[in-house]
Design a protein around this motif. Structure first.
Motif, PDB file in Angstrom:
ATOM      1  N   ILE A  70       0.841  -1.208   0.000  1.00 30.12           N
ATOM      2  CA  ILE A  70       0.000   0.000   0.000  1.00 30.12           C
ATOM      3  C   ILE A  70       0.870   1.250   0.000  1.00 30.12           C
ATOM      4  N   ASP A  87      -5.258   0.176  -2.582  1.00 28.79           N
ATOM      5  CA  ASP A  87      -5.607  -0.153  -1.202  1.00 28.79           C
ATOM      6  C   ASP A  87      -6.779  -1.117  -1.188  1.00 28.79           C
ATOM      7  N   ARG A 146      -8.383  -6.254   4.123  1.00 27.87           N
ATOM      8  CA  ARG A 146      -7.111  -6.184   4.851  1.00 27.87           C
ATOM      9  C   ARG A 146      -7.105  -7.229   5.965  1.00 27.87           C
TER      10      ARG A 146
END
Length: 319
Positions: free
Chosen positions: A251, A257, A263
């Protein structure tokens, strides 16, 4: 709440493993029956489960480049650690291959999916689909190539060709390709066929865990405790730490992202215990006992480590 979620996802797994152990130890099955059940899982039920997890998903959900690179990068780093450990301890090539698999593979189908459905329900299918894509195009082929090197004959080129052919013809890979093709052309399965696939796919978890329990009967791990502990510690603690570092680095250098949920899924994936089918894959190479023991101990301890990782991810706002 996180602890309750982990309990809900993991306790039934151990109950089914216990049933498998009991039916082999005291009941109508023998340990020699377990490879047959394993082949059913690997060649039939699990491929259909993978197919259903990818079929109908948008390509943008299945190909999140930052997620894929994080998981694949962590796999390669863990294989590197396994190589260094094996060289220092003078392990056989076959043991080295399955140390790598034990330290890098993730039980995303049988443990990850139930946890994701509880913690990250909107992203569970996409996360498991990407995990299995890496598993079946990197982790399993790399393990099989290394294992075949340990026992095979012929040149490296011949082994590479054999491995590639085996990967492309493997039911798990065929399932991924079939799902992606159907998604691309927009073909919808008839309801009766979808239900039939779902019925068989639904057996994969139970049969796989039952088989693992059966393989515990007569387990021989004398002289392998160091390898087992190495697999367990590396898998549950080092791999998710590596994944966190890779994710934040990717990132930072400008890769796309991810939503916080993905994540978290990338870290939880790498914190999962190894494949429950690992003993089935290792059995023809004489490594079933060590991989079974490592997989079971990892699964047992993951009850605590997954609760810890989930708490950390919750504290930083990712779940």
């Amino acid at each position: 709440m996180a602890l309750n979620n982990i309990v809900t996802a993991i306790v039934p797994i151990f109950l089914v493993v216990g049933v498998g152990y009991g039916f082999v130890r005291f009941g109508p099955f023998s340990r020699d029956d377990m490879p047959v059940l394993s082949r059913f899982v690997v060649k039939v039920a699990l491929p259909l489960l993978i197919f259903l997890n990818i079929y109908g998903k948008p390509a943008s959900d299945i190909f999140q480049i930052t997620y894929l690179l994080t998981y694949a990068g962590a796999v390669l780093i863990m294989f590197g650690i396994a190589f260094g450990y094996s060289a220092a301890k003078k392990r056989t090539p076959a043991r080295r291959a399955f140390l790598g698999m034990g330290m890098s593979s993730t039980n995303n189908g049988f443990i990850g999916l139930p946890i994701f459905l509880i913690l990250l329900p909107e992203w569970a299918g996409a996360a498991v689909g990407m995990d299995m894509l890496v598993d079946n195009t990197l982790t399993i082929p790399l393990t099989l190539f290394l294992a075949e090197q340990a026992i095979g004959t012929g040149t490296i080129r011949e082994r590479v060709i054999t491995t590639i052919r085996g990967v492309l013809l493997h039911p798990l890979v065929i399932a991924i390709i079939a799902a992606l093709v159907l998604n691309a052309v927009g073909l919808v399965l008839p309801e009766f066929l979808h239900r039939s696939v779902d019925l068989i796919a639904g057996t994969s978890t139970g049969v796989a865990l039952f088989t693992v329990g059966g393989m515990l009967v007569g387990l021989q791990i004398k002289g392998a405790l160091a390898d087992i502990f190495m697999i367990v510690g590396s898998k549950l603690l080092i791999m998710p730490t590596v994944a966190f570092g890779l994710l934040m680095s990717f990132i930072a250098i400008g890769l796309p992202d991810l939503p916080n949920e993905l994540r978290a899924a990338a870290i939880i994936t790498c914190a999962l215990p190894p494949f429950s089918i690992m003993p089935s894959i290792a059995e023809p190479y004489g490594e079933a006992d060590v991989t079974t023991a490592a997989m079971m101990l990892s699964t047992l301890l993951s009850f605590f480590t997954l609760a810890g990782w989930t708490a950390v991810l919750g504290a930083i706002g990712w779940i």
